[in-house]
Design a protein around this motif. Structure first.
Motif, PDB file in Angstrom:
ATOM      1  N   UNK A 169       8.735   1.576   7.377  1.00 17.41           N
ATOM      2  CA  UNK A 169       9.535   1.849   6.186  1.00 17.41           C
ATOM      3  C   UNK A 169      10.171   3.232   6.281  1.00 17.41           C
ATOM      4  N   UNK A 170      11.410   3.327   5.884  1.00 16.74           N
ATOM      5  CA  UNK A 170      12.090   4.623   5.866  1.00 16.74           C
ATOM      6  C   UNK A 170      11.556   5.475   4.729  1.00 16.74           C
ATOM      7  N   UNK A 215       9.721  13.776  -1.720  1.00 20.97           N
ATOM      8  CA  UNK A 215       9.497  12.688  -0.769  1.00 20.97           C
ATOM      9  C   UNK A 215       9.714  11.358  -1.469  1.00 20.97           C
ATOM     10  N   UNK A 216      10.460  10.468  -0.828  1.00 19.30           N
ATOM     11  CA  UNK A 216      10.721   9.140  -1.373  1.00 19.30           C
ATOM     12  C   UNK A 216      10.079   8.091  -0.468  1.00 19.30           C
ATOM     13  N   UNK A 217       9.219   7.267  -1.040  1.00 26.31           N
ATOM     14  CA  UNK A 217       8.600   6.109  -0.374  1.00 26.31           C
ATOM     15  C   UNK A 217       7.791   6.456   0.878  1.00 26.31           C
ATOM     16  N   UNK A 277       8.308  10.205  -4.996  1.00 28.62           N
ATOM     17  CA  UNK A 277       9.021   9.156  -5.714  1.00 28.62           C
ATOM     18  C   UNK A 277       8.834   7.815  -5.025  1.00 28.62           C
ATOM     19  N   UNK A 278       8.729   6.760  -5.814  1.00 28.53           N
ATOM     20  CA  UNK A 278       8.698   5.398  -5.276  1.00 28.53           C
ATOM     21  C   UNK A 278       9.881   4.611  -5.807  1.00 28.53           C
ATOM     22  N   UNK A 279      10.652   3.985  -4.891  1.00 33.09           N
ATOM     23  CA  UNK A 279      11.734   3.114  -5.341  1.00 33.09           C
ATOM     24  C   UNK A 279      11.173   1.832  -5.949  1.00 33.09           C
ATOM     25  N   UNK A 280      10.020   1.378  -5.436  1.00 34.37           N
ATOM     26  CA  UNK A 280       9.308   0.237  -6.017  1.00 34.37           C
ATOM     27  C   UNK A 280       7.902   0.225  -5.435  1.00 34.37           C
ATOM     28  N   UNK A 308      22.705   7.730  -2.170  1.00 31.72           N
ATOM     29  CA  UNK A 308      21.815   6.993  -3.067  1.00 31.72           C
ATOM     30  C   UNK A 308      20.693   6.377  -2.230  1.00 31.72           C
ATOM     31  N   UNK A 309      19.471   6.560  -2.697  1.00 28.51           N
ATOM     32  CA  UNK A 309      18.293   6.003  -2.039  1.00 28.51           C
ATOM     33  C   UNK A 309      17.956   4.700  -2.759  1.00 28.51           C
TER      34      UNK A 309
END
Length: 207
Positions: free
Chosen positions: A13-14, A26-28, A51-54, A141-142
């Motif tokens: 995962x990116x 940090x995202x995901x 942060x979590x996108x989902x 946009x992430x």
């Protein structure tokens, strides 16, 4: 301002690290965050938040370890928390275990992260509570697993909805400036213009 990507976890995962001045977000973190922590330490960046996108397992495997190592807060959309009690959230669908973690609800709308304006967009369809983080100053946009280069995220998982996903893209992604870079949870980057013109899932749309 800079963006660094790490491919983490069983599905590579990116994971993205956004830096500005001496701060980072940090995202995901979808796997062991050792490489991310080493980068932050070596570069002298102080982590501001996670942060979590989902909340699918492949985007959250490293949440607990990263939060424990830094003492920073994890933010996600609370409407996706039901996933944590499913094989898709706890990792059991592929035989791994996601360590428990606590997260805070993030509000939809404009906020500030690492000194930059961020638009937190609600973009469900791939998963309940899916978010997109748009940083105008980065022209980026992430998007998590909402949309990929010439493809879209799966909608056959529990809580997925193809019509809802397409609506999320049409109303929240394709309305961004066409030069906006889209950084997805897997695979290469793309752009709003690229997907408007070449994504087969939206070929019936008129722009």
């Amino acid at each position: 301002m800079d963006i660094k990507a790490f491919a983490l976890g069983p599905l590579e995962t990116n994971c993205y690290v956004i830096t500005n001045d001496n701060k980072a977000v940090v995202i995901d973190p979808g796997g062991d965050p050792t490489a991310v922590l080493a980068f932050l330490k070596k570069s002298g960046f102080e982590l501001e938040s996670i942060l979590n996108t989902h909340l699918h397992f492949d985007h959250i495997v490293g949440n607990a370890a990263l939060a424990e190592a830094t003492g920073k807060t994890i933010y996600a959309d609370e409407s996706g928390l039901s996933l944590m009690n499913t094989p898709l959230g706890d990792g059991s669908m592929i035989g791994i275990k996601v360590a428990p973690f606590k997260s805070e609800h993030i509000k939809i709308g404009k906020t500030e992260m690492v000194g930059l304006e961020c638009n937190v967009l609600s973009t469900p369809g791939h998963a309940p509570g899916s978010l997109t983080f748009h940083f105008p100053a980065l022209e980026t946009a992430f998007v998590g697993d909402l949309i990929f280069r010439r493809s879209i995220g799966r909608t056959d998982f529990p809580g997925g909805d193809l019509d809802m996903l397409k609506k999320s893209v049409q109303e929240n992604i394709f309305t961004l400036p066409e030069n906006t870079t889209l950084l997805s949870g897997h695979g290469p980057s793309t752009s709003v213009a690229e997907e408007k013109n070449h994504n087969p899932f939206f070929s019936d749309m008129q722009f």
